[in-house]
Design a protein around this motif. Structure first.
Motif, mmCIF file in Angstrom:
data_model
loop_
_atom_site.group_PDB
_atom_site.id
_atom_site.type_symbol
_atom_site.label_atom_id
_atom_site.label_comp_id
_atom_site.label_asym_id
_atom_site.label_seq_id
_atom_site.Cartn_x
_atom_site.Cartn_y
_atom_site.Cartn_z
ATOM 1 N N VAL A 48 2.882 3.667 -21.346
ATOM 2 C CA VAL A 48 2.666 5.017 -21.655
ATOM 3 C C VAL A 48 3.121 5.338 -23.309
ATOM 4 C CG1 VAL A 48 3.046 7.495 -21.553
ATOM 5 C CG2 VAL A 48 2.402 6.071 -19.451
ATOM 6 N N VAL A 49 4.153 4.601 -23.473
ATOM 7 C CA VAL A 49 4.596 4.705 -24.758
ATOM 8 C C VAL A 49 3.708 3.965 -25.885
ATOM 9 C CG1 VAL A 49 6.699 4.319 -26.305
ATOM 10 C CG2 VAL A 49 7.040 5.283 -23.999
ATOM 11 N N ALA A 50 3.648 2.858 -25.433
ATOM 12 C CA ALA A 50 2.816 1.979 -26.387
ATOM 13 C C ALA A 50 1.245 2.686 -26.522
ATOM 14 C CB ALA A 50 2.471 0.698 -25.563
ATOM 15 N N LEU A 51 0.614 3.306 -25.367
ATOM 16 C CA LEU A 51 -0.426 3.988 -25.698
ATOM 17 C C LEU A 51 -0.360 5.204 -26.516
ATOM 18 C CD1 LEU A 51 -1.952 3.703 -22.111
ATOM 19 C CD2 LEU A 51 -2.931 2.518 -24.125
ATOM 20 N N ILE A 52 0.330 5.859 -26.231
ATOM 21 C CA ILE A 52 0.824 7.175 -27.466
ATOM 22 C C ILE A 52 0.886 6.605 -28.591
ATOM 23 C CG2 ILE A 52 2.560 8.706 -28.064
ATOM 24 C CD1 ILE A 52 3.156 9.252 -25.139
ATOM 25 N N VAL A 80 -1.846 5.693 -33.962
ATOM 26 C CA VAL A 80 -2.248 5.040 -35.014
ATOM 27 C C VAL A 80 -3.726 5.336 -35.257
ATOM 28 C CG1 VAL A 80 -2.491 2.563 -35.833
ATOM 29 C CG2 VAL A 80 -0.278 3.288 -35.188
ATOM 30 N N TYR A 81 -4.296 5.258 -34.475
ATOM 31 C CA TYR A 81 -5.895 5.434 -34.233
ATOM 32 C C TYR A 81 -6.241 6.660 -35.069
ATOM 33 C CZ TYR A 81 -10.699 5.651 -32.718
ATOM 34 O OH TYR A 81 -12.028 6.060 -32.674
ATOM 35 N N PHE A 82 -5.754 7.785 -34.619
ATOM 36 C CA PHE A 82 -6.089 8.926 -35.177
ATOM 37 C C PHE A 82 -5.674 9.040 -36.633
ATOM 38 C CE2 PHE A 82 -6.743 10.589 -30.671
ATOM 39 C CZ PHE A 82 -8.070 10.638 -30.770
ATOM 40 N N VAL A 83 -4.655 8.360 -37.070
ATOM 41 C CA VAL A 83 -3.930 8.814 -38.229
ATOM 42 C C VAL A 83 -4.675 7.710 -39.205
ATOM 43 C CG1 VAL A 83 -2.066 8.455 -39.818
ATOM 44 C CG2 VAL A 83 -1.818 9.538 -37.735
ATOM 45 N N GLN A 84 -5.383 6.776 -38.951
ATOM 46 C CA GLN A 84 -5.864 5.737 -39.654
ATOM 47 C C GLN A 84 -5.188 5.152 -40.435
ATOM 48 O OE1 GLN A 84 -9.104 4.258 -39.073
ATOM 49 N NE2 GLN A 84 -9.067 5.494 -36.943
ATOM 50 N N GLY A 85 -4.224 4.672 -40.092
ATOM 51 C CA GLY A 85 -3.057 3.987 -41.286
ATOM 52 C C GLY A 85 -1.976 3.317 -40.401
ATOM 53 N N PHE A 86 -1.068 3.113 -41.242
ATOM 54 C CA PHE A 86 0.181 2.343 -40.532
ATOM 55 C C PHE A 86 -0.190 1.047 -40.038
ATOM 56 C CE2 PHE A 86 1.010 6.906 -40.860
ATOM 57 C CZ PHE A 86 2.210 7.014 -41.503
ATOM 58 N N TYR A 87 -0.839 0.636 -40.671
ATOM 59 C CA TYR A 87 -1.302 -1.196 -40.117
ATOM 60 C C TYR A 87 -0.148 -1.901 -40.259
ATOM 61 C CZ TYR A 87 -6.016 1.204 -39.895
ATOM 62 O OH TYR A 87 -6.898 2.079 -39.868
ATOM 63 N N ILE A 145 11.289 -3.820 -26.039
ATOM 64 C CA ILE A 145 9.913 -3.371 -26.310
ATOM 65 C C ILE A 145 9.814 -1.814 -26.559
ATOM 66 C CG2 ILE A 145 7.490 -3.281 -25.351
ATOM 67 C CD1 ILE A 145 8.054 -6.102 -24.300
ATOM 68 N N THR A 146 10.368 -1.011 -25.437
ATOM 69 C CA THR A 146 10.136 0.336 -25.604
ATOM 70 C C THR A 146 10.887 0.813 -26.777
ATOM 71 O OG1 THR A 146 10.292 0.320 -23.174
ATOM 72 C CG2 THR A 146 10.447 2.389 -24.261
ATOM 73 N N LYS A 147 11.948 0.565 -27.157
ATOM 74 C CA LYS A 147 12.610 1.094 -28.270
ATOM 75 C C LYS A 147 11.841 0.461 -29.588
ATOM 76 C CE LYS A 147 16.613 -0.963 -29.431
ATOM 77 N NZ LYS A 147 17.899 -1.604 -29.314
ATOM 78 N N ALA A 148 11.163 -0.563 -29.538
ATOM 79 C CA ALA A 148 10.318 -0.879 -30.829
ATOM 80 C C ALA A 148 9.015 -0.089 -31.009
ATOM 81 C CB ALA A 148 9.995 -2.300 -30.589
ATOM 82 N N PHE A 149 8.379 0.274 -29.564
ATOM 83 C CA PHE A 149 7.431 1.322 -29.895
ATOM 84 C C PHE A 149 7.967 2.627 -30.287
ATOM 85 C CE2 PHE A 149 4.640 -1.772 -27.402
ATOM 86 C CZ PHE A 149 3.552 -1.583 -28.090
ATOM 87 N N CYS A 150 9.113 2.955 -29.921
ATOM 88 C CA CYS A 150 9.588 4.505 -30.395
ATOM 89 C C CYS A 150 9.753 4.474 -31.768
ATOM 90 C CB CYS A 150 10.856 4.727 -29.378
ATOM 91 S SG CYS A 150 10.218 5.181 -27.576
ATOM 92 N N ILE A 151 10.406 3.443 -32.156
ATOM 93 C CA ILE A 151 10.895 3.469 -33.639
ATOM 94 C C ILE A 151 9.437 3.573 -34.690
ATOM 95 C CG2 ILE A 151 11.996 1.864 -35.525
ATOM 96 C CD1 ILE A 151 14.037 1.264 -33.451
#
Length: 183
Positions: free
Chosen positions: A55-59, A64-71, A127-133
């Motif tokens: 869920v955190v990864a999907l969020i 990133v998809y809606f912002v269209q950046g941060f690649y 992994i969870t901490k990396a996605f949150c950061i």
């Protein structure tokens, strides 16, 4: 003349039970203790933890998809996740560096199960901490470095010939050690 304790960094700090430093120290200790308690309670719930991580990864992906950046953040996150995966799939002790056979050859030999270099809980937590950061980093424009994302995607895909070479090396090693029959 002053009768109280002297203040300052070298003169003995005022650490009475009501001083701001003591209050903050107690608060952070209590917060970290509660956080560790919550983490400890999640250990037996493997499926729920991984669903939460998904869920955190999907969020993050939707952000990133809606912002269209941060690649570039996503690229760095992918490399970090690949590094974690390699640690999770690797043995704690390298069998190539061990003396003698690593598998039991007789019934009296001791069986040693596969011990991972990175345990499952630490793998999930990292992994969870990396996605949150990474998610928090998407709220700061300083991390939105302009980059042509297809180039990053091109760097990410490995050369297919490396898989063939790795497969051949594994096969030759297995035949050499007598684990596989040559055909």
């Amino acid at each position: 003349m002053e009768s109280g304790p002297s203040g300052g960094a070298l003169g003995g700090d005022d650490l009475t039970p009501s001083s701001p430093a003591t209050v903050i120290s107690r608060w952070t200790f209590e917060l970290s203790r509660r956080y560790q308690h919550v983490l400890d309670k999640t250990v037996p719930h493997i499926l729920n933890r991984w669903i939460g991580c998904l869920v955190v990864a999907l969020i993050y992906a939707v952000r990133v998809y809606f912002v269209q950046g941060f690649y570039i953040i996503t690229y760095g996150l992918g490399i970090y996740l690949l590094n974690l995966l390699m640690g999770f799939l690797s043995p704690q002790v390298d069998p190539e560096l061990q003396d003698g056979p690593s598998l039991p050859t007789r019934g009296s030999d001791e069986f040693r199960p596969f011990v991972r270099r990175l345990p499952e809980f630490k793998f999930w937590y990292s992994i969870t901490k990396a996605f949150c950061i990474a998610f928090v980093m998407t709220f700061f424009s300083v991390f939105d470095v302009p980059v042509f994302w297809p180039i990053l995607l091109f760097y990410w895909y490995p050369d297919p010939s490396s898989f063939v070479t790795a497969k051949q090396a594994i096969w030759k090693e297995g035949v050499f050690n007598g684990e596989l029959e040559p055909s």
